[in-house]
Motif scaffolding. Structure first.
Motif, mmCIF file in Angstrom:
data_model
loop_
_atom_site.group_PDB
_atom_site.id
_atom_site.type_symbol
_atom_site.label_atom_id
_atom_site.label_comp_id
_atom_site.label_asym_id
_atom_site.label_seq_id
_atom_site.Cartn_x
_atom_site.Cartn_y
_atom_site.Cartn_z
ATOM 1 N N ILE A 165 61.597 11.739 121.803
ATOM 2 C CA ILE A 165 60.923 11.062 122.924
ATOM 3 C C ILE A 165 59.451 10.819 122.608
ATOM 4 C CG2 ILE A 165 60.167 11.342 125.310
ATOM 5 C CD1 ILE A 165 62.798 12.806 125.854
ATOM 6 N N PHE A 166 58.771 11.837 122.104
ATOM 7 C CA PHE A 166 57.344 11.691 121.838
ATOM 8 C C PHE A 166 57.069 10.879 120.568
ATOM 9 C CE2 PHE A 166 56.957 15.484 124.621
ATOM 10 C CZ PHE A 166 56.044 14.952 125.526
ATOM 11 N N GLY A 167 58.031 10.788 119.677
ATOM 12 C CA GLY A 167 57.839 9.977 118.480
ATOM 13 C C GLY A 167 58.217 8.521 118.649
ATOM 14 N N LEU A 168 58.960 8.207 119.726
ATOM 15 C CA LEU A 168 59.437 6.841 119.920
ATOM 16 C C LEU A 168 58.324 5.808 120.101
ATOM 17 C CD1 LEU A 168 61.996 5.147 120.125
ATOM 18 C CD2 LEU A 168 62.052 5.616 122.579
ATOM 19 N N PRO A 169 57.251 6.073 120.856
ATOM 20 C CA PRO A 169 56.224 5.041 121.017
ATOM 21 C C PRO A 169 55.577 4.599 119.717
ATOM 22 C CG PRO A 169 55.990 6.711 122.721
ATOM 23 C CD PRO A 169 57.004 7.224 121.753
ATOM 24 N N ILE A 170 55.126 5.543 118.899
ATOM 25 C CA ILE A 170 54.443 5.162 117.667
ATOM 26 C C ILE A 170 55.416 4.552 116.672
ATOM 27 C CG2 ILE A 170 54.692 7.452 116.632
ATOM 28 C CD1 ILE A 170 51.692 5.041 116.300
ATOM 29 N N MET A 171 56.669 5.026 116.639
ATOM 30 C CA MET A 171 57.653 4.431 115.755
ATOM 31 C C MET A 171 57.959 2.989 116.162
ATOM 32 S SD MET A 171 58.521 6.578 113.365
ATOM 33 C CE MET A 171 56.753 6.972 113.338
ATOM 34 N N THR A 172 58.096 2.746 117.444
ATOM 35 C CA THR A 172 58.329 1.380 117.924
ATOM 36 C C THR A 172 57.159 0.478 117.588
ATOM 37 O OG1 THR A 172 59.655 2.259 119.751
ATOM 38 C CG2 THR A 172 58.875 -0.004 119.961
ATOM 39 N N PRO A 218 66.880 16.249 111.871
ATOM 40 C CA PRO A 218 67.480 15.348 112.880
ATOM 41 C C PRO A 218 66.452 14.632 113.734
ATOM 42 C CG PRO A 218 67.784 17.639 113.523
ATOM 43 C CD PRO A 218 67.223 17.658 112.142
ATOM 44 N N SER A 219 65.321 15.294 114.034
ATOM 45 C CA SER A 219 64.294 14.642 114.849
ATOM 46 C C SER A 219 63.707 13.437 114.127
ATOM 47 C CB SER A 219 63.185 15.636 115.194
ATOM 48 O OG SER A 219 63.686 16.743 115.902
ATOM 49 N N THR A 220 63.455 13.569 112.831
ATOM 50 C CA THR A 220 62.892 12.456 112.059
ATOM 51 C C THR A 220 63.875 11.299 111.962
ATOM 52 O OG1 THR A 220 61.534 13.992 110.755
ATOM 53 C CG2 THR A 220 61.938 11.812 109.825
ATOM 54 N N ILE A 221 65.121 11.598 111.641
ATOM 55 C CA ILE A 221 66.125 10.538 111.492
ATOM 56 C C ILE A 221 66.343 9.817 112.821
ATOM 57 C CG2 ILE A 221 68.550 10.079 110.971
ATOM 58 C CD1 ILE A 221 68.447 12.397 108.992
ATOM 59 N N ALA A 222 66.499 10.565 113.901
ATOM 60 C CA ALA A 222 66.782 9.950 115.199
ATOM 61 C C ALA A 222 65.604 9.129 115.710
ATOM 62 C CB ALA A 222 67.153 11.032 116.217
ATOM 63 N N SER A 223 64.382 9.633 115.560
ATOM 64 C CA SER A 223 63.219 8.895 116.057
ATOM 65 C C SER A 223 62.969 7.632 115.245
ATOM 66 C CB SER A 223 61.984 9.798 116.038
ATOM 67 O OG SER A 223 61.718 10.274 114.731
ATOM 68 N N ILE A 224 63.164 7.685 113.924
ATOM 69 C CA ILE A 224 62.985 6.484 113.099
ATOM 70 C C ILE A 224 64.059 5.457 113.417
ATOM 71 C CG2 ILE A 224 63.100 5.612 110.740
ATOM 72 C CD1 ILE A 224 61.728 8.145 109.829
ATOM 73 N N GLN A 272 56.428 11.114 110.724
ATOM 74 C CA GLN A 272 57.244 11.981 111.569
ATOM 75 C C GLN A 272 57.422 13.365 110.970
ATOM 76 O OE1 GLN A 272 56.893 10.698 114.495
ATOM 77 N NE2 GLN A 272 59.011 11.189 115.030
ATOM 78 N N ILE A 273 57.651 13.448 109.679
ATOM 79 C CA ILE A 273 57.784 14.765 109.053
ATOM 80 C C ILE A 273 56.511 15.575 109.234
ATOM 81 C CG2 ILE A 273 58.000 15.942 106.829
ATOM 82 C CD1 ILE A 273 59.925 13.733 105.966
ATOM 83 N N THR A 274 55.369 14.930 109.027
ATOM 84 C CA THR A 274 54.094 15.632 109.183
ATOM 85 C C THR A 274 53.870 16.065 110.629
ATOM 86 O OG1 THR A 274 53.163 14.333 107.364
ATOM 87 C CG2 THR A 274 51.615 15.450 108.831
ATOM 88 N N ASN A 275 54.096 15.162 111.577
ATOM 89 C CA ASN A 275 53.847 15.488 112.979
ATOM 90 C C ASN A 275 54.800 16.563 113.500
ATOM 91 O OD1 ASN A 275 51.775 13.613 113.129
ATOM 92 N ND2 ASN A 275 53.117 11.969 113.840
#
Length: 328
Positions: free
Chosen positions: A198-205, A130-136, A253-256
């Protein structure tokens, strides 16, 4: 006697036949394709130079340097403890013993519990998916909005997001712990998922914004003229062209998330500890003789998922990077 010009369909012979065959559109395009392909790949070296020998030697040394720890880990995990104590770390095992792997997975002690790291594996799966799907999803929508929809204050928002990408996690831990405690989410599965988003949002954006900035703006304008709204343009126009960058984002995201330790330790709670935290508990919960084969097997099992993801989709990762993940 008159001859009907349309009655004969046989191709001309000799030099005329050669001209007839070379006149085909496909055949005329073939040399240009070969030239483009050879220009893309570069000219194949005809002889082995000193510089090329040095390059091959450097690559071989670098590969051996990075592969050596992995080889030692695999060899150690397949040995018994008497072999480890008496032999060299580079020696091959006398017999391939999988006892340490089985124990690491199913019965190794992670503190007071002795159920192996399989519990942490399933916790990591439940956290990562869920973290990967939501952040992407959030990063793709926000990157699309910042690229094509000129909202007021977009540059300021993007600068704030970039700032969040480069600040260390540690300075956010205490404020976030207090905030999640006040709303009653601390030490829950929802808490750790929200933290990773939250922490994945900056790099994904960042990577989605740079990718969409490289797409022709005429596609967006045409969709707007046809009456497309925000989400319809994103779903029907932008998303189908985003396959390379989606794969890049998924790998990152999966790796991080899978390799995360500190966030899982602080926010996941005792019932949702990820595999990395369980691995630390396995290594540090040993009493008496330290079982190096067990520790190596547990480490390899913990790292297996990110390695498998990268090996399966590594070529897509390179394509996605070249398609615009680091552009702009």
């Amino acid at each position: 006697m008159s001859i009907d010009a349309t009655s004969s369909r046989e191709p001309p012979k000799g030099a005329s036949a050669l001209a007839f065959r070379s006149g085909s559109a496909d055949d005329r395009a073939t040399p240009s394709r070969h030239r483009e392909r050879s220009a893309t790949r570069g000219r194949k070296p005809r002889r082995l130079t000193i510089g090329r020998i040095g390059l091959y030697g450097f690559v071989a040394v670098a590969a051996a340097f990075f592969l050596l720890p992995a080889v030692v880990m695999v060899l150690t995990s397949l040995k018994t403890m008497p072999e480890i104590r008496e032999g060299s770390i580079f020696a091959l095992p006398e017999s391939f013993d999988l006892t340490a792997w089985i124990k690491a997975w199913s019965s190794a002690c992670t503190g007071l519990d002795c159920e192996g790291i399989r519990v942490g594996f399933w916790n990591s799966v439940v956290i990562t998916v869920p973290s990967t799907i939501a952040s992407i999803a959030a990063g793709a929508i926000l990157g699309y909005a910042l690229s094509f929809w000129r909202v007021k204050g977009a540059d300021v928002l993007f600068a704030i997001l970039l700032l969040g990408a480069f600040l260390p996690y540690q300075i956010f831990l205490y404020p976030m712990v207090r905030a999640f405690s006040m709303v009653g989410l601390y030490n829950t599965l929802a808490c750790i998922v929200i933290v990773h988003v939250i922490f994945g949002l900056p790099i994904m954006t960042l990577i989605f914004r740079n990718f969409y900035a490289g797409l022709p703006v005429e596609l967006f304008n045409a969709a707007r003229v046809d009456g497309g709204g925000f989400f319809r343009i994103f779903w029907n126009v932008m998303l189908p062209m985003s396959t390379p960058i989606l794969i890049v984002a998924a790998i990152l995201q999966i790796t991080n998330i899978w390799n995360d330790f500190i966030l899982g330790l602080v926010f996941a709670g005792r019932e949702n500890l990820p595999m990395t935290v369980q691995l630390n508990n396995v290594v540090n919960s040993t009493y008496g003789e330290r079982e190096y084969n067990l520790n190596m097997a547990a480490t390899i099992l913990t790292a297996a998922v990110p390695l498998l993801v990268y090996f399966v989709s590594g070529r897509w990762f390179v394509r996605g990077i070249a398609a615009g993940a680091v552009k702009g």
